[in-house]
Design an enzyme around this catalytic site. Structure first.
Site, short mmCIF file in Angstrom:
data_model
loop_
_atom_site.label_atom_id
_atom_site.label_comp_id
_atom_site.label_asym_id
_atom_site.label_seq_id
_atom_site.Cartn_x
_atom_site.Cartn_y
_atom_site.Cartn_z
N LYS A 71 42.25 38.84 38.42
CA LYS A 71 43.29 38.30 39.39
C LYS A 71 42.53 38.34 40.59
CE LYS A 71 45.85 42.01 39.94
NZ LYS A 71 44.59 42.02 41.51
N THR A 73 39.39 36.80 41.65
CA THR A 73 39.00 35.32 41.32
C THR A 73 39.73 34.72 41.26
OG1 THR A 73 37.22 37.04 39.68
CG2 THR A 73 37.33 34.63 39.51
N ARG A 94 43.18 42.12 49.62
CA ARG A 94 42.37 43.36 50.19
C ARG A 94 41.32 43.25 50.50
NH1 ARG A 94 45.08 47.19 45.32
NH2 ARG A 94 44.25 44.83 44.68
N LYS A 105 35.12 49.68 38.02
CA LYS A 105 36.22 48.27 37.65
C LYS A 105 35.21 47.82 38.57
CE LYS A 105 40.07 46.87 38.90
NZ LYS A 105 39.80 45.32 40.31
N ALA A 273 46.71 49.36 43.42
CA ALA A 273 48.48 49.96 43.03
C ALA A 273 48.66 50.77 42.43
CB ALA A 273 48.37 48.28 42.57
N PHE A 301 46.66 45.29 40.08
CA PHE A 301 47.20 45.59 38.37
C PHE A 301 48.21 44.66 37.70
CE2 PHE A 301 45.31 49.24 39.81
CZ PHE A 301 43.71 49.01 39.01
N PHE A 381 37.84 33.00 29.66
CA PHE A 381 36.50 32.98 29.10
C PHE A 381 35.37 32.35 28.11
CE2 PHE A 381 38.74 36.58 31.53
CZ PHE A 381 37.30 37.81 31.47
N TRP A 409 35.87 30.79 37.41
CA TRP A 409 34.99 31.49 37.29
C TRP A 409 33.74 30.86 37.51
CZ3 TRP A 409 31.41 32.59 33.72
CH2 TRP A 409 30.63 33.96 34.31
#
Length: 556
Positions: A71, A73, A94, A105, A273, A301, A381, A409
């Site tokens: 997210k 990214t 953030r 993570k 979150a 999230f 992906f 990405w």
């Protein structure tokens, strides 16, 4: 393919003063933290008070796999893409917590060719905001215990101290502890515990304050304990709110950095979150809205957590009106919700995709409940098959929702231009009729039930005896007419991480209810959620290293 850190280390950064001047900042507006980082003076908001705000774009997501779905990214890539097609865009993010950086993570600086830099600094100590928050919080904790030790004039009941110490690190051993061991010189023996810094009320206050004096006043309102007669004891009764604000005098200023292709990014505040309210500071977002024609921000999230809190807490307090929301979905996560195991997510499986896509359907419905137009971004992906991508695109089109295959990405700004154009088209053709989900004047139970039924799809809410008692205490004090911040697993729409897809026939279980009086909301803890995470069996910290010349390895 280079790793994230290798790509970031090859970036050609501009001096941060040059990045700042590109959006109208002056040299006097920026306090330098080296050549490539700076803090922005709050005077910028005052000077631009009458200037029209830009368009606010929220990036949210479906419920992710445990690894996350990119997210941040996509947020960064969308901002880069908007600039690449000639728009004046600013990104508002953030700050990463050291907990996930050294845990499992990862950080929050994006990935691939959609990153904010200097990546190592942002993911580690940055400009020291997290340390200032930790210090301010623990100053108040020290003042509480010291007051009791020095005679306890306020008659604080040491069994009913509700304010906890914090640390910005995953450390499960600190969840429940005993302090004051060692006899009379070391204070009174009592149970205590630590919360991770990003879930603290001090963090929430930073992110919801409008200026330094508002921050100080909110610190004073923090409910820290009850006295022996059951009356509330506030931070202002201990007279340390001024000292806490002094520690935060620099931390309250938003941080300015840049992306790999020099798009301005304002990064400030970092509440999780799943256990906090999940949004960067109102100050940073408002500043970005005065400096950019388009502001791309994110909330943690899935939309059931981050977007709900962004709309119902941040937008309510900040008077913000988002123009569009982007929901990030991945083929991997949708197959995960369709029952595919982690080690098989890279294998094409349209049948599982068809089962799991109901999670995306629900998150689209959730955002639309707030009157905000939606665009879906498929974060691509390498393992995604054309058939799988086509299935998701067709599903979104059947709902009348714009959808974009996003490759930021791999390709940076170029891979996000289709998403950027579809977001611009949506903003131009679909008017945002933003509204919050509930009236804050409702009872605490009514507000929690509204969120559970409308956003999670629950049948109802079960309140533990302790939660009922805590709700009664908050309502007795008359401090209940505030928004709700639900602490819930990020892996499911329910409070059970094992219920994937779009579960039905379940209740939400509220085990504890806490008042964050300074922040201005009530926290409802559900399921088995922890406010102090633990490290995994093999933490990321085991892979991070530094060479003699200062080069860092293994940081993603």
């Amino acid at each position: 393919m280079f790793s994230d850190i290798e790509i970031a280390q090859k970036a050609k950064m501009k001096p941060i003063l040059e990045v700042g001047t590109s959006i109208g900042l002056t040299e006097d507006d920026i306090e330098l933290y080296g050549k490539y980082k700076g803090k922005i003076s709050l005077d910028v908001l005052k000077r631009n008070e009458s200037k029209e705000d830009g368009k606010l774009i929220l990036v949210t997501a479906i419920n992710p796999t445990p690894a996350g779905e990119g997210k941040s990214t996509v947020t960064i890539g969308l901002g880069q893409a908007l600039c690449s097609i000639g728009k004046n865009a600013v990104i508002a993010l953030r700050e990463p917590s050291l907990g996930p950086v050294f845990g499992v993570k990862g950080g929050a600086a994006g990935g691939g060719y959609a990153q904010v830099v200097p990546m190592e600094d942002i993911n580690l100590h940055f400009t020291g905001d997290m340390h200032a928050i930790t210090a301010a919080n623990n100053l108040l904790s020290a003042a509480i215990d010291n007051h009791i030790h020095q005679g306890n004039e306020l008659r604080i009941d040491s069994r009913r101290i509700i304010f906890k110490r914090v640390l910005d690190m995953n450390d499960r051993a600190l969840r429940s502890i005993v302090v004051g061991l060692g006899g009379t010189p070391n204070g009174f023996l009592r149970e205590d515990g630590f919360t991770i810094t990003v879930a603290s009320e001090v963090m929430a206050i930073l992110c919801l304050s409008k200026d330094l004096m508002d921050l100080k006043e909110r610190f004073g309102r923090i409910l820290v304990a009850y006295d022996l007669d059951g009356n509330p004891v506030y931070c202002k009764d201990l007279k340390v709110q001024g000292a806490m604000a002094t520690l935060m005098k620099d931390a309250i200023k938003p941080n300015l950095v840049q992306t790999l292709d020099n798009t301005p990014a304002i990064i400030h505040g970092g509440p999780f979150a799943n256990i906090a309210h999940g949004c960067n500071s109102i100050l940073a977002t408002k500043m970005a809205l005065k400096l950019g024609d388009y502001v791309v921000t994110e909330a943690g999230f899935g939309a059931d957590l981050g977007a709900e809190k962004f709309f119902d807490i941040k937008c309510r307090f900040g008077g913000l009106k988002p123009s569009c929301a982007v929901i990030v979905a991945t083929i991997r996560a949708l197959k995960h919700h369709g029952g595919v195991k982690k080690d098989s997510l890279n294998v094409p499986n349209v049948e599982a995709l068809a089962k799991g896509i109901v999670n995306l359907e629900k998150q689209i419905e959730n955002v639309k409940k707030y009157g905000v137009p939606v665009v879906v971004a498929i974060n691509k992906f390498i393992s995604d098959s054309d058939e799988e991508v086509g299935f998701v695109q067709g599903f979104c089109e059947s709902l009348g929702v714009e959808v974009s295959l996003t490759e930021v990405w791999e390709k940076g700004a170029l891979g996000g231009q289709d998403l950027a154009n579809k977001v611009l088209k949506t903003i131009e053709t679909e008017k945002s009729n933003f509204k919050v989900l509930y009236d804050e004047n409702l009872s605490i139970k009514e507000k929690i039930e509204t969120i559970a039924k409308e956003i999670y799809g629950a049948d109802g809410v079960e309140f533990s005896p302790a939660a009922k008692k805590q709700i009664g205490e908050i309502e007795r004090l008359g401090l209940h007419k505030v928004p709700i911040c639900v602490a819930k697993t990020q892996n499911s729409l329910s409070d059970n991480p094992g219920l994937l897809g779009r579960p039905t026939g379940f209740n939400i279980s509220v085990k504890e209810v806490k008042l964050s009086n300074g922040a201005g909301f009530v926290v409802a803890l559900t399921g088995t959620i922890m406010t102090m995470p633990g490290l995994p069996k093999v933490p990321s910290a085991a892979k991070i290293d530094i060479e003699e010349d200062g080069t860092i390895y293994g940081l993603f």
